[in-house]
Design a protein around this motif. Structure first.
Motif, PDB file in Angstrom:
ATOM      1  N   GLN A  91       0.686  -1.134   0.334  1.00 17.55           N
ATOM      2  CA  GLN A  91       0.174   0.117  -0.078  1.00 17.55           C
ATOM      3  C   GLN A  91       0.767   1.488  -0.113  1.00 17.55           C
ATOM      4  O   GLN A  91       0.725   2.593  -0.063  1.00 17.55           O
ATOM      5  CB  GLN A  91      -0.857   0.074   1.363  1.00 17.55           C
ATOM      6  N   LEU A  92       2.201   1.220   0.595  1.00 21.68           N
ATOM      7  CA  LEU A  92       3.139   2.162   0.114  1.00 21.68           C
ATOM      8  C   LEU A  92       3.866   2.452  -1.039  1.00 21.68           C
ATOM      9  O   LEU A  92       4.474   1.693  -1.963  1.00 21.68           O
ATOM     10  CB  LEU A  92       4.087   2.219   1.754  1.00 21.68           C
ATOM     11  N   PRO A  93       4.478   3.923  -1.332  1.00 19.35           N
ATOM     12  CA  PRO A  93       5.384   3.824  -2.537  1.00 19.35           C
ATOM     13  C   PRO A  93       6.258   3.418  -2.183  1.00 19.35           C
ATOM     14  O   PRO A  93       7.318   2.898  -1.403  1.00 19.35           O
ATOM     15  CB  PRO A  93       5.581   5.094  -2.116  1.00 19.35           C
ATOM     16  N   ARG A  94       6.850   1.751  -3.541  1.00 17.73           N
ATOM     17  CA  ARG A  94       7.980   1.420  -2.998  1.00 17.73           C
ATOM     18  C   ARG A  94       8.609   1.492  -3.806  1.00 17.73           C
ATOM     19  O   ARG A  94       9.919   1.511  -2.498  1.00 17.73           O
ATOM     20  CB  ARG A  94       7.242   0.341  -5.026  1.00 17.73           C
ATOM     21  N   GLU A  95       8.903   2.340  -4.358  1.00 20.38           N
ATOM     22  CA  GLU A  95       9.977   3.723  -5.139  1.00 20.38           C
ATOM     23  C   GLU A  95      10.708   3.861  -3.186  1.00 20.38           C
ATOM     24  O   GLU A  95      12.317   4.721  -2.925  1.00 20.38           O
ATOM     25  CB  GLU A  95      10.183   4.743  -5.711  1.00 20.38           C
ATOM     26  N   GLU A  96       9.562   4.263  -2.528  1.00 21.15           N
ATOM     27  CA  GLU A  96      10.675   5.241  -1.224  1.00 21.15           C
ATOM     28  C   GLU A  96      10.693   4.225   0.250  1.00 21.15           C
ATOM     29  O   GLU A  96      11.356   4.696   1.370  1.00 21.15           O
ATOM     30  CB  GLU A  96       9.226   6.142  -0.326  1.00 21.15           C
ATOM     31  N   LEU A  97      10.926   2.585  -0.668  1.00 19.70           N
ATOM     32  CA  LEU A  97      11.141   1.837   0.913  1.00 19.70           C
ATOM     33  C   LEU A  97      12.668   0.879   0.638  1.00 19.70           C
ATOM     34  O   LEU A  97      12.825   0.903  -0.607  1.00 19.70           O
ATOM     35  CB  LEU A  97      10.282   0.059   0.511  1.00 19.70           C
ATOM     36  N   ILE A  98      13.193   0.942   1.605  1.00 17.25           N
ATOM     37  CA  ILE A  98      14.569  -0.010   1.313  1.00 17.25           C
ATOM     38  C   ILE A  98      14.170  -1.404   2.410  1.00 17.25           C
ATOM     39  O   ILE A  98      13.842  -1.335   3.072  1.00 17.25           O
ATOM     40  CB  ILE A  98      15.278   0.485   2.347  1.00 17.25           C
ATOM     41  N   VAL A  99      13.725  -2.561   1.688  1.00 16.51           N
ATOM     42  CA  VAL A  99      13.356  -2.988   2.196  1.00 16.51           C
ATOM     43  C   VAL A  99      14.729  -4.834   2.514  1.00 16.51           C
ATOM     44  O   VAL A  99      15.519  -5.449   1.174  1.00 16.51           O
ATOM     45  CB  VAL A  99      11.805  -4.168   2.084  1.00 16.51           C
ATOM     46  N   GLN A 100      14.694  -5.093   3.557  1.00 16.21           N
ATOM     47  CA  GLN A 100      15.529  -6.297   4.379  1.00 16.21           C
ATOM     48  C   GLN A 100      15.122  -7.240   4.612  1.00 16.21           C
ATOM     49  O   GLN A 100      13.586  -6.888   5.640  1.00 16.21           O
ATOM     50  CB  GLN A 100      16.402  -5.403   4.845  1.00 16.21           C
ATOM     51  N   ASN A 124       4.872 -10.231  -0.021  1.00 13.83           N
ATOM     52  CA  ASN A 124       3.811  -9.105  -0.858  1.00 13.83           C
ATOM     53  C   ASN A 124       4.753  -8.228  -1.811  1.00 13.83           C
ATOM     54  O   ASN A 124       3.944  -7.456  -2.344  1.00 13.83           O
ATOM     55  CB  ASN A 124       2.812  -9.095  -0.379  1.00 13.83           C
ATOM     56  N   LEU A 125       6.207  -8.788  -2.230  1.00 15.84           N
ATOM     57  CA  LEU A 125       6.413  -7.952  -2.875  1.00 15.84           C
ATOM     58  C   LEU A 125       7.534  -8.900  -4.162  1.00 15.84           C
ATOM     59  O   LEU A 125       7.363  -9.932  -4.009  1.00 15.84           O
ATOM     60  CB  LEU A 125       8.103  -7.415  -2.207  1.00 15.84           C
ATOM     61  N   SER A 126       7.992  -7.893  -5.505  1.00 14.59           N
ATOM     62  CA  SER A 126       8.167  -8.323  -6.370  1.00 14.59           C
ATOM     63  C   SER A 126       9.824  -8.526  -6.135  1.00 14.59           C
ATOM     64  O   SER A 126      10.658  -9.190  -7.045  1.00 14.59           O
ATOM     65  CB  SER A 126       8.193  -7.697  -7.380  1.00 14.59           C
ATOM     66  N   HIS A 127      10.912  -7.707  -5.181  1.00 10.99           N
ATOM     67  CA  HIS A 127      12.483  -7.961  -5.207  1.00 10.99           C
ATOM     68  C   HIS A 127      12.358  -7.649  -3.575  1.00 10.99           C
ATOM     69  O   HIS A 127      11.058  -6.712  -3.114  1.00 10.99           O
ATOM     70  CB  HIS A 127      13.192  -7.364  -6.085  1.00 10.99           C
ATOM     71  N   VAL A 128      12.903  -7.492  -3.543  1.00 10.20           N
ATOM     72  CA  VAL A 128      13.552  -6.728  -1.704  1.00 10.20           C
ATOM     73  C   VAL A 128      15.154  -6.099  -2.012  1.00 10.20           C
ATOM     74  O   VAL A 128      15.711  -7.273  -3.009  1.00 10.20           O
ATOM     75  CB  VAL A 128      14.150  -7.727  -0.451  1.00 10.20           C
ATOM     76  N   GLU A 129      15.636  -5.080  -1.456  1.00  6.97           N
ATOM     77  CA  GLU A 129      16.633  -4.447  -1.705  1.00  6.97           C
ATOM     78  C   GLU A 129      17.608  -4.768  -0.846  1.00  6.97           C
ATOM     79  O   GLU A 129      18.798  -5.088  -1.669  1.00  6.97           O
ATOM     80  CB  GLU A 129      16.539  -3.271  -0.942  1.00  6.97           C
ATOM     81  N   LEU A 130      18.334  -5.554   0.428  1.00  8.64           N
ATOM     82  CA  LEU A 130      18.810  -6.375   0.726  1.00  8.64           C
ATOM     83  C   LEU A 130      18.517  -7.847   1.139  1.00  8.64           C
ATOM     84  O   LEU A 130      17.338  -8.653   1.921  1.00  8.64           O
ATOM     85  CB  LEU A 130      18.742  -5.201   1.780  1.00  8.64           C
ATOM     86  N   LEU A 131      18.848  -8.429   1.146  1.00 10.29           N
ATOM     87  CA  LEU A 131      18.469  -9.806   2.113  1.00 10.29           C
ATOM     88  C   LEU A 131      19.861 -10.423   2.683  1.00 10.29           C
ATOM     89  O   LEU A 131      21.259 -10.227   1.567  1.00 10.29           O
ATOM     90  CB  LEU A 131      19.029 -11.132   0.756  1.00 10.29           C
TER      91      LEU A 131
END
Length: 415
Positions: A91-100, A124-131
């Motif tokens: 529900q949030l702007p994906r370009e603003e998120l850094i998800v790990q 529920n994402l297509s990718h993560v920035e950090l794994l």
């Protein structure tokens, strides 16, 4: 490379950002660490999460973004955290998120990849920035991760597909294991960042931060408020010593005054948990004026009560765990000093009673059982290079008297 002016900026929300090593992500200096905002430590379907629990997580994440804290960190092992985040993140702007997120290493990399697929679906994402590979804590988990064809190689296939942008590791391990992981190299240059423990009461991992800096890795400090002394509930005597700063604000400034440190986990459980941290941002440029006198007071109090100016003083010159009958003297003697020196008793009890119950995450056997099986002379003989070898047995006994209580399990193994 240390953070310079060109590697730090203040955004429109007043959040300071530092370049997260070779990822080139401009990381907020505070991160929303995901160990406390989820609904418990048992994984469960979303249908079993109470509506108020989901609302609290949603509001915590929304507040985080309002403050400019857009690094959202979690792990597969944090109960229903990934599932609950999967409700709010889309529900949030994906370009603003850094998800790990973080996954424990496995012997079979195919199993590791399956776990990643499940995590991505839950988020529920297509990718993560950090794994992160979660828990490189000993030789076994290190080899599972970095051996040819291991978990790190498996993550490279995810990067090639655009499912993961950058790869790092988290660790609760000893310094030698951390350094081996940091210095691991492959055709892609090894790990991009590290999640590790380092804060005022626990500074022995500083050489790892220096090594990570030399390799231009991002540095994320794990749990500086909880594992860093339960500073959100510090005893009044400790709070008096850190005055006029709240203990968490003092710890923030202590850590972030080092440009090699890029971000600290807030470990927020509710929206208001960010307040003290955000308030401390305006004090960061005054760190050199504020924290030296506080540090001096803390060390003076420690010396008065323990005759040493470093809570880790007695942890020097110790042999490996297998040479001390499984007795984790590094932890026991450190917790003793924290208790006697700064009255961090509740924190020390929580950590002490975890011994014997946490495997490679917090190694060592149960202190009383081990002490009952050896003599003082045997322990002294096992410490040939320690200047206080003859009194270590008594110090361990003292720690047991101060701290022993009901056994504690790791949170991820609790209900």
């Amino acid at each position: 490379m240390p953070t310079s002016a060109s590697h730090q900026l203040t955004d429109s929300k007043g959040m300071i950002r530092r370049r997260f090593g070779k990822t080139n992500i401009m990381m907020p200096i505070f991160s929303t660490g995901g160990m406390r905002y989820q609904d418990g430590w048992t994984d469960k379907p979303l249908s079993d999460v109470p509506s108020e629990g989901q609302t609290n997580l949603n509001n915590t994440i929304i507040r985080s973004l309002e403050l400019g804290i857009n690094h959202i960190e979690t792990a597969r092992g944090y109960g229903p955290s990934e599932r609950q985040l999967g409700v709010i993140l889309p529900q949030l702007p994906r370009e603003e998120l850094i998800v790990q997120t973080k996954l424990a290493p496995t012997d079979d990399p195919a199993e590791f990849l399956q776990h990643f697929d499940e995590s991505l679906e839950r988020l529920n994402l297509s990718h993560v920035e950090l794994l992160s590979i979660h828990g490189i804590n000993d030789d076994q988990t290190l080899q599972q991760s970095v051996r040819p064809g291991g978990c790190l190689d498996a993550i490279r296939t995810l990067q090639a597909k655009g499912l993961v942008k950058h790869v790092g590791f988290s660790t609760h391990g000893p310094l030698d294991i951390i350094l081996k992981a940091i210095n691991h190299n492959d055709q892609h240059g090894g790990f991009d960042y590290v999640n590790l423990h380092w804060y005022f009461i626990f500074q022995r991992n500083w050489p790892a931060i220096q090594a990570a800096t030399q390799r231009d890795m991002g540095v994320f400090i794990i749990s500086p408020n909880d594992k860093g002394g339960q500073l959100y509930n510090a005893p009044p005597s400790f709070t008096n010593l850190t005055g006029p700063l709240h203990p968490m604000a003092f710890n923030n400034l202590f850590c972030l005054s080092r440009p090699e440190v890029h971000t600290l986990s807030c470990g927020a459980s509710k929206p208001t948990d960010y307040d003290i941290h955000v308030d401390s941002i305006k004090l960061l440029d005054k760190s050199n004026d504020l924290i030296p006198s506080i540090i001096e007071r803390l060390y003076d109090a420690l010396e008065t009560n323990t005759a040493c100016r470093n809570p880790e003083y007695h942890t020097q010159f110790l042999p490996d765990l297998d040479q001390t009958f499984g007795l984790n003297l590094e932890v026991i003697l450190w917790l003793r000093n924290l208790t006697l020196g700064w009255n961090l008793t509740d924190y020390a009890k929580m950590r002490f009673n975890l011994l014997g119950n946490a495997g490679h995450w917090f190694p060592g056997g149960k202190p009383q059982e081990i002490l009952d099986s050896i003599t003082p002379e045997q322990l002294t003989a096992a410490l040939p290079n320690h200047p206080d070898a003859s009194v270590i047995y008594d110090m361990v006994n003292e720690a047991i008297d101060l701290l022993a209580g009901e056994e504690v399990k790791r949170l991820s193994e609790s209900d």
